[in-house]
Design a protein around this motif. Structure first.
Motif, PDB file in Angstrom:
ATOM      1  N   PRO A 298      -1.862 -14.994   6.924  1.00 52.46           N
ATOM      2  CA  PRO A 298      -2.552 -14.705   5.667  1.00 52.46           C
ATOM      3  C   PRO A 298      -2.851 -13.213   5.558  1.00 52.46           C
ATOM      4  O   PRO A 298      -2.726 -12.492   6.541  1.00 52.46           O
ATOM      5  N   GLY A 299      -3.227 -12.771   4.375  1.00 54.54           N
ATOM      6  CA  GLY A 299      -3.736 -11.404   4.238  1.00 54.54           C
ATOM      7  C   GLY A 299      -2.859 -10.482   3.436  1.00 54.54           C
ATOM      8  O   GLY A 299      -3.079  -9.264   3.456  1.00 54.54           O
ATOM      9  N   ARG A 300      -1.913 -11.004   2.708  1.00 54.03           N
ATOM     10  CA  ARG A 300      -0.959 -10.152   1.999  1.00 54.03           C
ATOM     11  C   ARG A 300      -1.605  -9.026   1.186  1.00 54.03           C
ATOM     12  O   ARG A 300      -1.138  -7.891   1.250  1.00 54.03           O
ATOM     13  N   PRO A 301      -2.706  -9.271   0.430  1.00 54.21           N
ATOM     14  CA  PRO A 301      -3.203  -8.185  -0.427  1.00 54.21           C
ATOM     15  C   PRO A 301      -4.065  -7.147   0.262  1.00 54.21           C
ATOM     16  O   PRO A 301      -4.690  -6.337  -0.430  1.00 54.21           O
ATOM     17  N   MET A 302      -4.085  -7.109   1.573  1.00 54.53           N
ATOM     18  CA  MET A 302      -4.946  -6.117   2.229  1.00 54.53           C
ATOM     19  C   MET A 302      -4.514  -4.703   1.838  1.00 54.53           C
ATOM     20  O   MET A 302      -3.338  -4.416   1.684  1.00 54.53           O
ATOM     21  N   CYS A 303      -5.477  -3.828   1.641  1.00 54.51           N
ATOM     22  CA  CYS A 303      -5.195  -2.502   1.092  1.00 54.51           C
ATOM     23  C   CYS A 303      -5.896  -1.412   1.879  1.00 54.51           C
ATOM     24  O   CYS A 303      -7.057  -1.543   2.253  1.00 54.51           O
ATOM     25  N   LEU A 304      -5.179  -0.327   2.150  1.00 56.81           N
ATOM     26  CA  LEU A 304      -5.770   0.840   2.815  1.00 56.81           C
ATOM     27  C   LEU A 304      -5.645   2.036   1.885  1.00 56.81           C
ATOM     28  O   LEU A 304      -4.588   2.280   1.308  1.00 56.81           O
ATOM     29  N   GLY A 305      -6.733   2.748   1.733  1.00 53.43           N
ATOM     30  CA  GLY A 305      -6.703   3.948   0.899  1.00 53.43           C
ATOM     31  C   GLY A 305      -7.793   4.898   1.310  1.00 53.43           C
ATOM     32  O   GLY A 305      -8.321   4.819   2.430  1.00 53.43           O
ATOM     33  N   GLN A 306      -8.149   5.766   0.396  1.00 54.90           N
ATOM     34  CA  GLN A 306      -9.111   6.795   0.738  1.00 54.90           C
ATOM     35  C   GLN A 306      -9.775   7.297  -0.539  1.00 54.90           C
ATOM     36  O   GLN A 306      -9.115   7.476  -1.568  1.00 54.90           O
ATOM     37  N   ILE A 307     -11.088   7.480  -0.483  1.00 53.82           N
ATOM     38  CA  ILE A 307     -11.817   8.097  -1.593  1.00 53.82           C
ATOM     39  C   ILE A 307     -12.423   9.368  -1.027  1.00 53.82           C
ATOM     40  O   ILE A 307     -13.278   9.309  -0.137  1.00 53.82           O
TER      41      ILE A 307
END
Ligand code: AMP
Ligand code: MG
Length: 430
Positions: A298-307
C-alpha cells in the motif's frame, strides 16, 4: 540561508508516472542532506541520540590486568617448582593493588576485578583451591592443569587506548552508553533533534475522546497517535497540530505556518488527487514536490516535497498505508536529515504458508507478515488474511512486512519470500 541548511538537491525531479521503491530510496539517500546542528549532551541524556563526533578511547579498558574470578593469583611458571603449593602473601580486593613484588613460588588471594600484581599471570578459582595453615602461615594448594593466563583479563582487552570506538552517525544504544561510560567520558557531541510538525486531514476525522461520540461517516483520528508513536522512535521533537478540515485555505495556511518553525512536516490523508484532497495542491502552491506516486502497495500516493527549508511528507490516510510508508520512507528521510548512518533493513528469506496468483507486475507489494513454524521447527510466514488498508488489527498481529518485488506475478506456498521484521525499523516485538 547557509548551504548546510539546504535540505534537498532539487535537481532530481523525475518525470516518471510512478517511482519504484528502489528509486525512491536512492533519491532519499543520495539527495537529502543532513541538516541537524550539533550539541553536547551528558551521557545521562544521550540514550537514543546519534553521535556527531567520533568517540576515541583515552585509555585502555580495562586499565590493568585483573582477575576474572575470586581465587588465587600466581606465576604459571612457578607451578612445577612449587608443586602446586604456594604461600599466600597478600590479599587484594577489587579497587586495590599491591605495589611490592610477589616473591617466587608465592600467590596472592585475589577477588574479581582486582589488579593482578606485576609478574603474576594466572588466577585459580577459589572453588578449585584448598587453603591451609602451615606453621602459622597461610598456604594454598592450587590444582594442576590451568593454562598460563587463565582467568586473567588483560589490560586493553576490551578497548585499546587510542582506538576510535564510535563513529559519527551511530545511534547510542544502551550498549554504547556502557562503552562510552567505560572510557570515563561523561559528555558526547550529538545531532540536535529534528523538529517535526504532525497533522491529520479529513472532514470525517474526530479527536479520540470518550465524550466525543461518532456520527455516521465519522472516524476517530488514529493516524496522529500512531505516527507520533513512530516518530518517538527517532531523534525528534513533535508539534502535534491535530486534525485539519478538508479546506484548501486552512490546509495552506497551516502548512505555511508549520514550515517556518519545523524541519519536517508530516501529514496523513488528503494526498490523492480527489477534489477534497488539498495537500498536493497546497504543497505545489507553497513549495516544491519532489516525488509523488510510488509503484508500491500500500501507499501509492505518498509524497515528498519541500516548503522553503522544511521537508514535507504527505502520507496516505489509510492507517496501514501510512504505517508502511512511514517505516519504508519517512524513517530513512528523517535519519538522513539528522545525519544518522542509514542501514537498509535486513531481509530474511522465510517460507511462505500462502500462495499468490495474479499479482500486478511493476509494483512492489508489502503485506503484513505473521511468523510461525512448520512441523520441522522451521520458520514460516503467513500473511494477514484480510487485505483492507484500513485494518489496524493486521498491523497489530504482524511481526513484520512481507516484500513481494516488482517482477513477481505469483507466489507458491512453501517457497521462500522476503520478510522484514518490524525490529529492522526500530519497533519492539509485541
Ligand atoms: P484519504 O487519504 O484522505 O483519502 O483517506 C483515506 C482513508 O483513510 C479514508 O477512509 C479516511 O477516512 C482514512 N483516514 C484518513 N486519515 C485518517 C486518520 N488520521 N485516522 C484514521 N483514518 C484516516
Ligand atoms: Mg481525506
Amino acid at each position: 540561508m547557509s548551504d548546510a541548511r539546504k535540505l534537498l538537491n532539487d535537481c532530481f525531479l523525475h518525470d516518471k508516472d510512478r517511482l519504484r521503491h528502489d528509486e525512491a530510496i536512492a533519491i532519499i539517500l543520495d539527495q537529502i542532506n543532513a541538516i541537524a546542528g550539533t550539541e553536547i549532551v551528558s551521557l545521562e541524556d544521550a540514550s537514543g541520540r546519534y553521535l556527531a563526533k567520533a568517540v576515541k578511547s583515552p585509555r585502555d579498558v580495562p586499565l590493568t590486568d585483573n582477575a576474572a574470578v575470586d581465587g588465587y593469583a600466581y606465576r604459571h611458571e612457578d607451578f612445577e617448582a612449587a608443586g602446586g603449593w604456594f604461600e599466600v602473601v597478600d590479599r587484594i580486593a577489587a579497587g586495590h593493588t599491591r605495589q611490592a613484588d610477589v616473591p617466587k613460588n608465592a600467590a596472592v588471594r585475589i577477588f574479581t576485578g582486582a589488579t593482578v600484581p606485576d609478574g603474576l599471570d594466572t588466577v585459580a578459582m577459589q572453588e578449585d583451591c584448598e587453603p591451609h595453615v602451615q606453621d602459622g602461615l597461610p598456604f594454598v594448594a592450587i590444582p594442576p592443569g590451568l593454562k598460563a593466563g587463565a582467568n586473567r583479563r588483560k589490560a586493553g582487552e576490551d578497548v585499546l587506548e587510542g582506538t576510535t570506538m564510535l563513529m559519527p552517525g551511530e545511534r547510542i544504544r544502551p550498549q554504547e552508553l556502557a562503552a562510552i561510560a567505560s572510557l570515563g567520558i561523561a559528555e558526547v557531541s550529538v545531532f540536535k533533534k529534528l523538529r517535526v510538525a504532525l497533522l491529520a486531514t479529513g472532514d470525517e476525522l474526530q479527536r479520540p475522546d470518550s465524550q466525543n461520540n461518532l456520527k455516521p461517516g465519522q472516524v476517530y483520528d488514529s493516524n496522529s497517535a500512531m505516527l507520533k508513536g513512530l516518530l518517538e522512535t527517532l531523534p525528534v521533537t513533535i508539534t502535534n497540530f491535530g486534525i485539519l478540515k478538508d479546506d484548501a485555505e486552512l490546509v495552506e495556511s497551516t502548512l505555511s505556518q508549520a514550515a517556518a518553525e519545523h524541519d519536517l512536516i508530516l501529514t496523513s490523508g488528503g494526498a490523492s488527487r480527489g477534489e477534497e484532497d488539498h495537500i498536493i495542491t497546497s504543497l505545489d502552491k507553497l513549495g516544491k514536490r519532489h516525488m509523488w506516486q510510488l509503484a508500491i502497495k500500500p501507499g501509492r500516493p505518498m509524497c515528498l516535497g519541500q516548503i522553503d527549508d522544511c521537508a514535507f511528507v504527505g502520507l496516505p490516510g489509510n492507517p496501514v498505508a501510512a504505517f508502511v510508508c512511514f517505516l519504508l520512507y519517512v524513517r530513512p528521510i528523517l535519519l538522513r536529515m539528522h545525519g544518522a548512518t542509514y542501514q537498509e533493513p535486513v531481509r530474511y528469506s522465510v517460507n511462505a504458508t500462502f500462495s499468490i496468483a495474479n499479482k500486478k507486475p511493476d509494483r512492489r507489494e508489502f503485506l503484513r507478515g505473521i511468523l510461525g513454524q512448520d512441523g520441522n521447527g522451521g520458520l514460516t510466514v503467513s500473511k494477514f488474511e484480510r487485505d483492507g488498508s484500513g485494518l489496524i488489527t493486521g498491523l497489530r498481529e504482524a511481526d513484520g512486512l512481507i516484500e513481494i518485488d516488482e517482477a513477481a506475478t505469483s507466489l507458491q506456498a512453501g517457497t521462500p519470500v522476503s520478510f522484514i521484521p518490524f525490529s529492522q525499523f526500530g519497533l519492539l516485538r509485541h
